[in-house]
Design a protein around this motif. Structure first.
Motif, PDB file in Angstrom:
ATOM      1  N   ILE A 251       6.415   4.747   1.276  1.00 17.98           N
ATOM      2  CA  ILE A 251       6.110   4.049   0.030  1.00 17.98           C
ATOM      3  C   ILE A 251       5.270   4.961  -0.870  1.00 17.98           C
ATOM      4  O   ILE A 251       4.207   5.452  -0.458  1.00 17.98           O
ATOM      5  CB  ILE A 251       5.350   2.743   0.299  1.00 17.98           C
ATOM      6  CG1 ILE A 251       6.211   1.790   1.130  1.00 17.98           C
ATOM      7  CG2 ILE A 251       4.943   2.076  -1.010  1.00 17.98           C
ATOM      8  CD1 ILE A 251       7.510   1.388   0.474  1.00 17.98           C
ATOM      9  N   THR A 252       5.758   5.200  -2.072  1.00 20.39           N
ATOM     10  CA  THR A 252       5.042   6.013  -3.048  1.00 20.39           C
ATOM     11  C   THR A 252       4.694   5.159  -4.260  1.00 20.39           C
ATOM     12  O   THR A 252       5.038   3.975  -4.326  1.00 20.39           O
ATOM     13  CB  THR A 252       5.906   7.207  -3.495  1.00 20.39           C
ATOM     14  OG1 THR A 252       7.012   6.718  -4.268  1.00 20.39           O
ATOM     15  CG2 THR A 252       6.437   7.984  -2.301  1.00 20.39           C
ATOM     16  N   ARG A 253       4.057   5.745  -5.258  1.00 22.03           N
ATOM     17  CA  ARG A 253       3.687   4.987  -6.456  1.00 22.03           C
ATOM     18  C   ARG A 253       4.902   4.534  -7.243  1.00 22.03           C
ATOM     19  O   ARG A 253       4.800   3.616  -8.071  1.00 22.03           O
ATOM     20  CB  ARG A 253       2.782   5.831  -7.346  1.00 22.03           C
ATOM     21  CG  ARG A 253       3.471   6.988  -8.047  1.00 22.03           C
ATOM     22  CD  ARG A 253       2.527   7.728  -8.973  1.00 22.03           C
ATOM     23  NE  ARG A 253       1.505   8.459  -8.226  1.00 22.03           N
ATOM     24  CZ  ARG A 253       0.525   9.128  -8.807  1.00 22.03           C
ATOM     25  NH1 ARG A 253       0.406   9.136 -10.123  1.00 22.03           N
ATOM     26  NH2 ARG A 253      -0.345   9.786  -8.077  1.00 22.03           N
TER      27      ARG A 253
ATOM     28  N   SER B 260       7.860   3.591  -5.747  1.00 23.65           N
ATOM     29  CA  SER B 260       8.757   2.829  -4.879  1.00 23.65           C
ATOM     30  C   SER B 260       9.037   1.447  -5.458  1.00 23.65           C
ATOM     31  O   SER B 260       8.172   0.820  -6.071  1.00 23.65           O
ATOM     32  CB  SER B 260       8.150   2.688  -3.484  1.00 23.65           C
ATOM     33  OG  SER B 260       8.026   3.930  -2.854  1.00 23.65           O
TER      34      SER B 260
ATOM     35  N   GLN C  63       0.831  -1.196   0.000  1.00 22.49           N
ATOM     36  CA  GLN C  63       0.000   0.000   0.000  1.00 22.49           C
ATOM     37  C   GLN C  63       0.870   1.252   0.000  1.00 22.49           C
ATOM     38  O   GLN C  63       1.944   1.268   0.607  1.00 22.49           O
ATOM     39  CB  GLN C  63      -0.903   0.025   1.238  1.00 22.49           C
ATOM     40  CG  GLN C  63      -1.883  -1.120   1.329  1.00 22.49           C
ATOM     41  CD  GLN C  63      -2.675  -1.086   2.632  1.00 22.49           C
ATOM     42  OE1 GLN C  63      -2.588  -0.127   3.394  1.00 22.49           O
ATOM     43  NE2 GLN C  63      -3.438  -2.141   2.878  1.00 22.49           N
ATOM     44  N   ARG C  64       0.388   2.294  -0.678  1.00 20.10           N
ATOM     45  CA  ARG C  64       1.100   3.566  -0.600  1.00 20.10           C
ATOM     46  C   ARG C  64       0.976   4.141   0.805  1.00 20.10           C
ATOM     47  O   ARG C  64      -0.027   3.939   1.488  1.00 20.10           O
ATOM     48  CB  ARG C  64       0.546   4.560  -1.621  1.00 20.10           C
ATOM     49  CG  ARG C  64       1.154   4.417  -2.998  1.00 20.10           C
ATOM     50  CD  ARG C  64       0.889   5.632  -3.848  1.00 20.10           C
ATOM     51  NE  ARG C  64      -0.495   5.707  -4.284  1.00 20.10           N
ATOM     52  CZ  ARG C  64      -0.994   6.731  -4.958  1.00 20.10           C
ATOM     53  NH1 ARG C  64      -0.246   7.767  -5.241  1.00 20.10           N
ATOM     54  NH2 ARG C  64      -2.255   6.722  -5.336  1.00 20.10           N
ATOM     55  N   SER C  65       2.015   4.871   1.220  1.00 22.30           N
ATOM     56  CA  SER C  65       2.015   5.445   2.559  1.00 22.30           C
ATOM     57  C   SER C  65       0.863   6.419   2.741  1.00 22.30           C
ATOM     58  O   SER C  65       0.494   7.154   1.815  1.00 22.30           O
ATOM     59  CB  SER C  65       3.335   6.170   2.832  1.00 22.30           C
ATOM     60  OG  SER C  65       4.402   5.258   2.905  1.00 22.30           O
TER      61      SER C  65
END
Length: 219
Positions: free
Chosen positions: A129-131, A133, A61-63
């Motif tokens: 976490i980004t798109r 990462s 999951q994104r942060s």
């Protein structure tokens, strides 16, 4: 993985993968991390013919905003994680969650059928976490076997690097007494200080409900 073959296990056996579970913990404050979520791998992605390289894919999951996360990786512990997951809640700390995950050691370790040794590892520094990462953002994660390797032999070299042996003498078997019947998948926080620096834990982590075997284990 690195190669650490022994008399009981080949290099391939020591690094065999059957499952990967990733437990994700959100950094609440410095030194405080709480359970966020859990992801499992697709076992069909493992090529166990290559003992030094494994590839798997797990969606993350994104942060949330700028939240940072630590990723705890457990290998070959799918059943134990599944059992413990019934008690996973977001108010529990990382150590409380890891204390729930343990496995039984009912007898000598089975090395006749495909051996899947329990392993644990985690990223050293929590990350966002980004798109965009990728796995490389987590850095190198050292995986530690959750079972002990014991070196037994005669006539140890002066530098401790090898057993030189004794002529006309053959060691037939080894017996282990007072072995615990349960073990944790991951070391306790108290055993971790030396792991990042030298890849070793300083003490064993024994479940509070573990009992001693009443008879010896013979290898």
């Amino acid at each position: 993985p690195q190669l650490f073959g022994s008399r009981a296990f080949t290099d391939v056996n020591e690094n065999n993968l059957h499952s990967i579970d990733v437990l994700v913990f959100e950094e609440i404050s410095a030194g405080v991390e709480k359970y966020a979520y859990h992801r499992s791998s697709n076992t069909s992605s493992f090529d166990n013919s290559n003992p030094t390289q494994k590839t798997f894919t797990i969606p993350l999951q994104r942060s949330r905003e700028d939240a940072r996360y630590r990723f705890v990786i457990l290998a070959n512990m799918s059943q134990a994680v599944s059992t413990a997951s019934l008690q996973f809640t977001t108010d529990k700390t990382k150590q409380q969650i890891l204390d729930l995950i343990k496995f039984d050691v009912p007898s000598v370790w089975d090395n006749a059928t495909p051996a899947y040794l329990p392993m644990w590892g985690e990223n050293q520094v929590p990350v966002t976490i980004t798109r965009t990462s990728t796995g490389s953002q987590l850095g190198q994660i050292k995986m530690l076997h959750s079972v002990a390797r014991i070196d037994v032999g005669l006539n140890l070299a002066v530098d401790g690097s090898a057993f030189l042996g004794v002529s006309n003498f053959e060691l037939k078997h080894v017996q282990i007494h007072n072995n615990n019947d349960k073990a944790h998948a991951a070391p306790s926080a108290a055993a971790l200080p030396g792991f990042i620096s030298d890849g070793k834990v300083s003490k064993p982590s024994v479940p509070t409900d573990a009992a001693k075997h009443t008879t010896e284990l013979r290898y």
